[in-house]
Enzyme design. Sequence first.
Site, PDB file in Angstrom:
ATOM      1  N   ASP A  80       0.841  -1.195   0.000  1.00 35.53           N
ATOM      2  CA  ASP A  80       0.000   0.000   0.000  1.00 35.53           C
ATOM      3  C   ASP A  80       0.875   1.244   0.000  1.00 35.53           C
ATOM      4  OD1 ASP A  80       0.733  -0.808   2.709  1.00 35.53           O
ATOM      5  OD2 ASP A  80      -0.515   0.843   3.406  1.00 35.53           O
TER       6      ASP A  80
ATOM      7  N   GLU B 241       0.203  -0.934   5.958  1.00 37.60           N
ATOM      8  CA  GLU B 241       1.288  -0.412   6.788  1.00 37.60           C
ATOM      9  C   GLU B 241       1.192   1.092   6.958  1.00 37.60           C
ATOM     10  OE1 GLU B 241       5.137   1.264   7.972  1.00 37.60           O
ATOM     11  OE2 GLU B 241       4.060   1.618   6.098  1.00 37.60           O
TER      12      GLU B 241
END
Length: 375
Positions: free
Chosen positions: A83, A139
């Site tokens: 991400d 994250e």
Amino acid sequence: MSAAETAAGTAFELDRMLADLEELVLCESFSSDHEAVARSALVVAAQGERLLGAAPEPILIEGVTHLRWTFGTPRVLVLGHHDTVWPIGSLASRPWSVADGVARGPGVFDMKAGLVQAFHALAALPSLDGVCVLVTGDEELGSPTSRALIEESARGLAAAFVLEASAEGGALKTARKGVSAYDVLVRGRAAHAGLEPERGVNAGVELAHQILTIAGFGDGATTVVPTLASAGSSRNTVPAEARVAVDVRVPDLAAQEEIDLRMRALTPRLPGTRIEVTGGPNRPPLEAASSAGLFALAQSIAAELGLKPLTGTAVGGASDGNYTAGVGCPTLDGLGAVGGGAHADHEHVIVAEMPGRTALLNGLVQAVLSGHTTF
């Protein structure tokens, strides 16, 4: 033959690595867009399957897609995330490009180049037996759905190698501060600010006292920063409520515990006000002791590979490496791309550094799998 000698004899082809990096960057993966993260996971899974020879285990938690490859009984965890902080459409203003030895594009440095380096490093191993690869999808949000998965994957292993981007100048991240996050709510009593302010209890004034107290908790190594603050409902009303968010960064667990006690011991200064403190420790610190042995090993391997001497640094930002260190797994972070500009318009990767960093990871994983225990 040593792990470094084997890695040195492996040709990591930059053109192929750049083609793989382009593929990942062109698939945008904004953390808050679960559909985009799911699309990205398909691309990452296909790339990993092509290079590692096996499909990953897709793990969907609360709508977020994570990927895990497990080969035999794991001894080494290779950890990354797919991400990014960039909203969908960012490619229009920050297109993928490679010019003058620099690759650019949303997420190229943090941390899609790290994923490419990881896959190529592992693909060149004589055997993947003993390796676990975990690529998470949240994250950048603080890993709310993947923390337990990371801790489960790291617990009891010999080493965790985190493919987050390097620090300035290519330095590895040998320590990261722990993170705590708090919300402080003050309750008072509303009254008309012009007609009868004396009948009110001003939560905003109480919050001001508390902000000054909280700001004094830091000591340099530990930072305690009041950030978002608000009070009241209208200009002509004594505030009945006020609140502030507090960001805490600590070098070790003792400091994290001390700040937690002090935050929960906050007491009102103005009669009639009440204080509620919520939140607490979010990420444990990655202390230097957790990385010291692996960093020394990395320095030795880098020297054998003919790479420039490695440096290490402590940083205030957190990563999933905090979680692996927190469960007792020796952890070395910042093994990903060399470049700069994470989360910023000038995000970039120095492409000439990619093969060397890939060889370094290859040598590290081989050394641990072969029984290197001096760390």
